[in-house]
Enzyme design. Structure first.
Site, PDB file in Angstrom:
ATOM      1  N   PHE A  90     -24.660 -24.077  52.687  1.00  0.00           N
ATOM      2  CA  PHE A  90     -24.892 -23.101  51.614  1.00  0.00           C
ATOM      3  C   PHE A  90     -23.584 -22.383  51.247  1.00  0.00           C
ATOM      4  CE2 PHE A  90     -26.292 -18.424  51.400  1.00  0.00           C
ATOM      5  CZ  PHE A  90     -26.314 -18.399  50.010  1.00  0.00           C
ATOM      6  N   THR A 132     -27.233 -29.245  59.248  1.00  0.00           N
ATOM      7  CA  THR A 132     -28.109 -28.350  58.474  1.00  0.00           C
ATOM      8  C   THR A 132     -27.684 -28.287  57.008  1.00  0.00           C
ATOM      9  OG1 THR A 132     -26.720 -26.450  59.072  1.00  0.00           O
ATOM     10  CG2 THR A 132     -28.643 -26.876  60.451  1.00  0.00           C
ATOM     11  N   ASN A 185     -11.577 -26.924  68.361  1.00  0.00           N
ATOM     12  CA  ASN A 185     -11.022 -28.073  67.615  1.00  0.00           C
ATOM     13  C   ASN A 185     -10.482 -27.627  66.256  1.00  0.00           C
ATOM     14  OD1 ASN A 185     -11.507 -29.939  69.638  1.00  0.00           O
ATOM     15  ND2 ASN A 185     -13.562 -30.454  68.886  1.00  0.00           N
ATOM     16  N   TYR A 238     -26.715 -18.277  69.160  1.00  0.00           N
ATOM     17  CA  TYR A 238     -25.941 -18.029  67.936  1.00  0.00           C
ATOM     18  C   TYR A 238     -25.010 -16.829  68.123  1.00  0.00           C
ATOM     19  CZ  TYR A 238     -25.123 -17.141  62.926  1.00  0.00           C
ATOM     20  OH  TYR A 238     -24.549 -16.934  61.679  1.00  0.00           O
TER      21      TYR A 238
HETATM   22  N1  LIG Z   1     -25.793 -17.266  55.088  1.00  0.00           N
HETATM   23  C1  LIG Z   1     -25.688 -16.124  55.711  1.00  0.00           C
HETATM   24  O1  LIG Z   1     -26.367 -15.156  55.366  1.00  0.00           O
HETATM   25  C2  LIG Z   1     -24.708 -15.962  56.850  1.00  0.00           C
HETATM   26  C3  LIG Z   1     -24.664 -14.728  57.505  1.00  0.00           C
HETATM   27  C4  LIG Z   1     -23.748 -14.562  58.543  1.00  0.00           C
HETATM   28  C5  LIG Z   1     -22.880 -15.574  58.877  1.00  0.00           C
HETATM   29  N2  LIG Z   1     -22.932 -16.763  58.205  1.00  0.00           N
HETATM   30  C6  LIG Z   1     -22.002 -17.816  58.649  1.00  0.00           C
HETATM   31  O2  LIG Z   1     -21.537 -18.563  57.547  1.00  0.00           O
HETATM   32  C7  LIG Z   1     -21.389 -19.942  57.913  1.00  0.00           C
HETATM   33  C8  LIG Z   1     -22.157 -20.812  56.946  1.00  0.00           C
HETATM   34  O3  LIG Z   1     -23.529 -20.455  56.963  1.00  0.00           O
HETATM   35  P1  LIG Z   1     -24.571 -21.076  55.919  1.00  0.00           P
HETATM   36  O4  LIG Z   1     -25.565 -20.048  55.622  1.00  0.00           O
HETATM   37  O5  LIG Z   1     -23.828 -21.726  54.822  1.00  0.00           O
HETATM   38  O6  LIG Z   1     -25.270 -22.171  56.844  1.00  0.00           O
HETATM   39  P2  LIG Z   1     -25.556 -23.707  56.562  1.00  0.00           P
HETATM   40  O7  LIG Z   1     -26.434 -24.193  57.672  1.00  0.00           O
HETATM   41  O8  LIG Z   1     -26.019 -23.903  55.167  1.00  0.00           O
HETATM   42  O9  LIG Z   1     -24.109 -24.349  56.697  1.00  0.00           O
HETATM   43  C9  LIG Z   1     -23.530 -24.671  57.930  1.00  0.00           C
HETATM   44  C10 LIG Z   1     -22.885 -26.041  57.798  1.00  0.00           C
HETATM   45  O10 LIG Z   1     -22.254 -26.392  59.046  1.00  0.00           O
HETATM   46  C11 LIG Z   1     -22.493 -27.772  59.285  1.00  0.00           C
HETATM   47  N3  LIG Z   1     -22.321 -28.045  60.719  1.00  0.00           N
HETATM   48  C12 LIG Z   1     -23.048 -27.574  61.742  1.00  0.00           C
HETATM   49  N4  LIG Z   1     -22.587 -28.079  62.913  1.00  0.00           N
HETATM   50  C13 LIG Z   1     -21.534 -28.869  62.602  1.00  0.00           C
HETATM   51  C14 LIG Z   1     -20.643 -29.684  63.373  1.00  0.00           C
HETATM   52  N5  LIG Z   1     -20.748 -29.784  64.711  1.00  0.00           N
HETATM   53  N6  LIG Z   1     -19.670 -30.377  62.723  1.00  0.00           N
HETATM   54  C15 LIG Z   1     -19.552 -30.301  61.364  1.00  0.00           C
HETATM   55  N7  LIG Z   1     -20.372 -29.561  60.588  1.00  0.00           N
HETATM   56  C16 LIG Z   1     -21.356 -28.859  61.203  1.00  0.00           C
HETATM   57  C17 LIG Z   1     -23.918 -27.976  58.794  1.00  0.00           C
HETATM   58  O11 LIG Z   1     -24.251 -29.330  58.574  1.00  0.00           O
HETATM   59  C18 LIG Z   1     -23.915 -27.145  57.517  1.00  0.00           C
HETATM   60  O12 LIG Z   1     -23.504 -27.897  56.402  1.00  0.00           O
HETATM   61  C19 LIG Z   1     -21.878 -20.063  59.346  1.00  0.00           C
HETATM   62  O13 LIG Z   1     -20.753 -20.054  60.206  1.00  0.00           O
HETATM   63  C20 LIG Z   1     -22.704 -18.818  59.556  1.00  0.00           C
HETATM   64  O14 LIG Z   1     -22.676 -18.392  60.882  1.00  0.00           O
HETATM   65  C21 LIG Z   1     -23.838 -16.979  57.217  1.00  0.00           C
END
Ligand SMILES: NC(=O)c1ccc[n+]([C@@H]2O[C@H](COP(=O)([O-])OP(=O)(O)OC[C@H]3O[C@@H](n4cnc5c(N)ncnc54)[C@H](O)[C@@H]3O)[C@@H](O)[C@H]2O)c1
Length: 323
Positions: free
Chosen positions: A14, A38, A101, A147
């Site tokens: 996202f 995800t 990494n 998390y």
């Molecule tokens: N959306 C929110 O409200 C929010 C709030 C706080 C923090 N965050 C942080 O922002 C970041 C993105 O969140 P998001 O909402 O877009 O989540 P999301 O799940 O849509 O995106 C996370 C992405 O990481 C990829 N991923 C997971 N494990 C992986 C791996 N081992 N190797 C390669 N890719 C991998 C997933 O496939 C996914 O595309 C995250 O780090 C999350 O902790 C988001």
């Protein structure tokens, strides 16, 4: 500004996909690395013919190298409670081994490193609103710990690379963000309510619905992230919307924006659910000149077409599955 080559880990997710768009829009090149755990490649479909962009299917828990880069944006991690509960161990791994990494890539090429951390680092806070100086109140063995602790570890690793390897680093603590490209089934408040309202189902509120959250529209969030990335500020910096709503108020706004006649149903509160969460954004305001511009109602309106389409696609997928 000089044109850069950036990596976005979690680029098919996202926030990652919106960040890819924003970095490309500034004229830079982007390699999105993602194992699609995800995330979804359709989030990047519109970039298929963009010569400055590529998507590589990579699990960053294995060492990876996409050639010389100037900036590593590290966003990879399951982020919604539903996702990190299902993928508990991959969440711990991506926040530990995966972060190492990603840091190693930055160290190898002398690139800057940007960590997307989270308000979950504050746990169930005893201080309200949360300032960056607050150390948090996290249960290390609770259901959310996979998390919360992974992100706290990622922050520690980022600061250690800064301290010991003199890496240029930035840490953002992201608060609840919503908007187009969120997974419709990820269990977070906005997609959940949107899905239920658009299907005419009851909106499920946990507890009495008086627990509060702040909701930041994705365009505001990405603007904050990039301001931090291009600044000299190492962080952590909170980026989120300080306007506080109860979950019940949010449900009512969704009903209003969708025009749905759905009722609200109350369910028991899950363990460790934070009662209050609101960023203190004075640091972002003073150092980055950033503050959110889109209020909840407007952001929900901006997101409505996307959620309508996502609900349709879900219904089509479910009916294919039933056949
Ligand atoms: N959306 C929110 O409200 C929010 C709030 C706080 C923090 N965050 C942080 O922002 C970041 C993105 O969140 P998001 O909402 O877009 O989540 P999301 O799940 O849509 O995106 C996370 C992405 O990481 C990829 N991923 C997971 N494990 C992986 C791996 N081992 N190797 C390669 N890719 C991998 C997933 O496939 C996914 O595309 C995250 O780090 C999350 O902790 C988001």
């Amino acid at each position: 500004m000089t044109k850069l080559r950036a990596i976005v880990t979690g680029g098919a997710g996202f926030l990652g996909s919106h960040l890819c768009d924003a970095v490309l829009a500034e004229g830079h090149s982007v390699v999105a690395v993602d194992n699609l755990l995800t995330g979804n490649a359709t989030n990047l479909e519109h970039l298929r013919h963009e010569p400055r962009f590529e998507l590589r299917r990579v699990d960053i828990c294995e060492p990876f190298d996409c050639g010389k880069v100037d900036y590593v944006f590290h966003l990879a991690s399951p982020a919604s409670p539903v996702d990190y509960t299902i993928h508990g161990i991959p969440t711990l791994r991506v926040g530990s081994v995966g972060t190492f990494n990603a840091l190693e890539v930055a160290r190898k090429y002398g690139a800057k490193f940007f960590l997307s951390s989270t308000s979950e680092c504050y746990g169930d806070p005893e201080e309200h609103p949360q300032k960056e100086s607050y150390w948090g109140h996290v249960n290390p063995i609770g259901p959310r710990s996979v998390y919360d602790e992974a992100k706290r570890f990622s922050e520690a690793a980022t600061v250690a690379y800064r301290r010991y390897h003199k890496l240029e680093t930035r840490i953002v603590r992201i608060f609840n963000t919503y908007g187009p490209r969120m997974q419709i089934n990820d269990g977070r408040v906005v997609p959940n309510f949107m899905k239920q309202a658009l299907r005419g189902e009851e909106l499920t509120v946990y507890g009495d619905g008086k627990q509060t959250r702040s909701f930041c529209y994705v365009a505001d969030e990405i603007d904050g992230l990039l301001r931090l990335a291009w600044s000299q500020e190492p962080g952590p910096v909170n980026i989120g919307n300080p306007s506080e709503f109860t979950i019940l108020e949010c449900a009512q706004k969704v009903l209003q924006v969708t025009g749905s006649k759905s009722q609200i149903k109350f369910l028991p509160l899950p363990p460790d659910d934070p009662k209050q969460r609101r960023p203190d954004i004075s640091k972002a305001r003073s150092i980055l000149g950033w503050e959110p511009k889109v209020d909840l109602e407007t952001g929900l309106k901006f997101s409505l077409d996307y959620f309508r389409q996502a609900v349709k696609e879900l219904a089509a997928a479910n009916s294919r599955g039933a056949r």
